[in-house]
Design a protein around this motif. Structure first.
Motif, short mmCIF file in Angstrom:
data_model
loop_
_atom_site.label_atom_id
_atom_site.label_comp_id
_atom_site.label_asym_id
_atom_site.label_seq_id
_atom_site.Cartn_x
_atom_site.Cartn_y
_atom_site.Cartn_z
N LEU A 50 9.69 35.95 86.96
CA LEU A 50 10.01 34.59 86.52
C LEU A 50 10.56 34.60 85.10
N LEU A 51 9.90 35.33 84.20
CA LEU A 51 10.39 35.41 82.83
C LEU A 51 11.79 36.01 82.79
N SER A 52 12.02 37.02 83.58
CA SER A 52 13.34 37.65 83.63
C SER A 52 14.40 36.68 84.14
N LEU A 53 14.07 35.93 85.19
CA LEU A 53 15.01 34.94 85.72
C LEU A 53 15.32 33.86 84.70
N ILE A 54 14.31 33.44 83.98
CA ILE A 54 14.50 32.38 82.98
C ILE A 54 15.29 32.90 81.79
N ALA A 55 14.89 34.04 81.26
CA ALA A 55 15.52 34.57 80.05
C ALA A 55 16.97 35.00 80.28
N SER A 56 17.28 35.44 81.48
CA SER A 56 18.63 35.95 81.74
C SER A 56 19.59 34.87 82.22
N ARG A 57 19.12 33.66 82.37
CA ARG A 57 19.95 32.57 82.88
C ARG A 57 21.01 32.17 81.86
N ALA A 58 22.24 32.06 82.31
CA ALA A 58 23.33 31.58 81.45
C ALA A 58 22.98 30.17 80.98
N GLY A 60 20.61 29.56 78.94
CA GLY A 60 19.28 29.68 78.36
C GLY A 60 18.18 28.88 79.01
N GLU A 61 18.48 28.10 80.03
CA GLU A 61 17.42 27.35 80.70
C GLU A 61 17.69 27.28 82.19
N VAL A 62 16.62 27.05 82.94
CA VAL A 62 16.75 27.02 84.40
C VAL A 62 15.81 25.95 84.95
N CYS A 63 16.28 25.28 85.98
CA CYS A 63 15.48 24.27 86.67
C CYS A 63 14.49 24.96 87.61
N VAL A 64 13.31 24.40 87.70
CA VAL A 64 12.31 24.95 88.61
C VAL A 64 12.84 24.97 90.04
N CYS A 65 13.73 24.04 90.36
CA CYS A 65 14.30 23.99 91.71
C CYS A 65 15.13 25.25 92.02
N ASP A 66 15.60 25.94 90.97
CA ASP A 66 16.35 27.18 91.16
C ASP A 66 15.45 28.41 91.16
N LEU A 67 14.24 28.27 90.64
CA LEU A 67 13.31 29.40 90.59
C LEU A 67 12.54 29.57 91.90
N TRP A 103 12.78 27.47 79.62
CA TRP A 103 13.54 28.40 78.80
C TRP A 103 12.57 29.37 78.14
N ALA A 104 13.05 30.56 77.84
CA ALA A 104 12.25 31.58 77.16
C ALA A 104 12.17 31.25 75.68
N LEU A 105 11.10 31.67 75.04
CA LEU A 105 10.92 31.47 73.60
C LEU A 105 11.25 32.79 72.89
N PRO A 106 12.44 32.87 72.32
CA PRO A 106 12.92 34.11 71.72
C PRO A 106 11.99 34.68 70.64
N ALA A 107 11.34 33.85 69.87
CA ALA A 107 10.47 34.35 68.80
C ALA A 107 9.33 35.19 69.37
N THR A 108 8.76 34.74 70.48
CA THR A 108 7.66 35.49 71.10
C THR A 108 8.18 36.80 71.69
N LEU A 109 9.33 36.75 72.34
CA LEU A 109 9.91 37.97 72.90
C LEU A 109 10.27 38.95 71.79
#
Length: 126
Positions: A50-58, A60-67, A103-109
């Motif tokens: 899930l994190l990979s799908l979210i972070a790699s999304r063009a 920077g964000e993804v709808c739960v309907c796509d996950l 969306w992923a939180l870049p600071a944490t990553l």
């Protein structure tokens, strides 16, 4: 056997990071507890995907309907895994109408990456 003193570093006031790199010095209890939450959240294959799908999304964000269609799991199970990632501080979200966008939180990553980086890794990329 060497009698070197172990130095436990506290949080870096300069960088705001939670801790020094893995090979810099041993973690104190607080740092270990903070990092353990992040690694525990990432310790599940579904959450890691899930994190990979979210972070790699063009964009920077993804709808739960796509996950949800990417997994052979029920929507409540996906929501649970997303909640675990949010609670760990790896992702954030916003409701827009009936859908929630993540969306992923870049600071944490970046904190995780900095912790795992060894001096050899830093030299290789320089």
């Amino acid at each position: 056997m060497s009698k070197q003193e172990l130095v436990v570093l506290g949080p870096s006031e300069e960088s705001g990071a939670c801790c020094a790199g893995l090979v810099a010095a041993p973690l104190d209890e607080g740092q270990a507890a903070e990092l353990a939450k992040l690694f525990k959240a990432l310790g599940d294959p579904v959450r890691l995907r899930l994190l990979s799908l979210i972070a790699s999304r063009a964009g920077g964000e993804v709808c739960v309907c796509d996950l949800t269609p990417a997994f052979d799991l029920s929507q409540p199970t996906i929501s649970h895994h997303l909640k675990m990632l949010r609670q760990a501080g790896l992702i954030d979200c916003e409701r827009r109408g009936t859908w929630v966008y993540y969306w992923a939180l870049p600071a944490t990553l970046d904190r995780l990456a900095a912790f795992l980086k060894t001096s050899q890794t830093a030299e290789a990329t320089a």
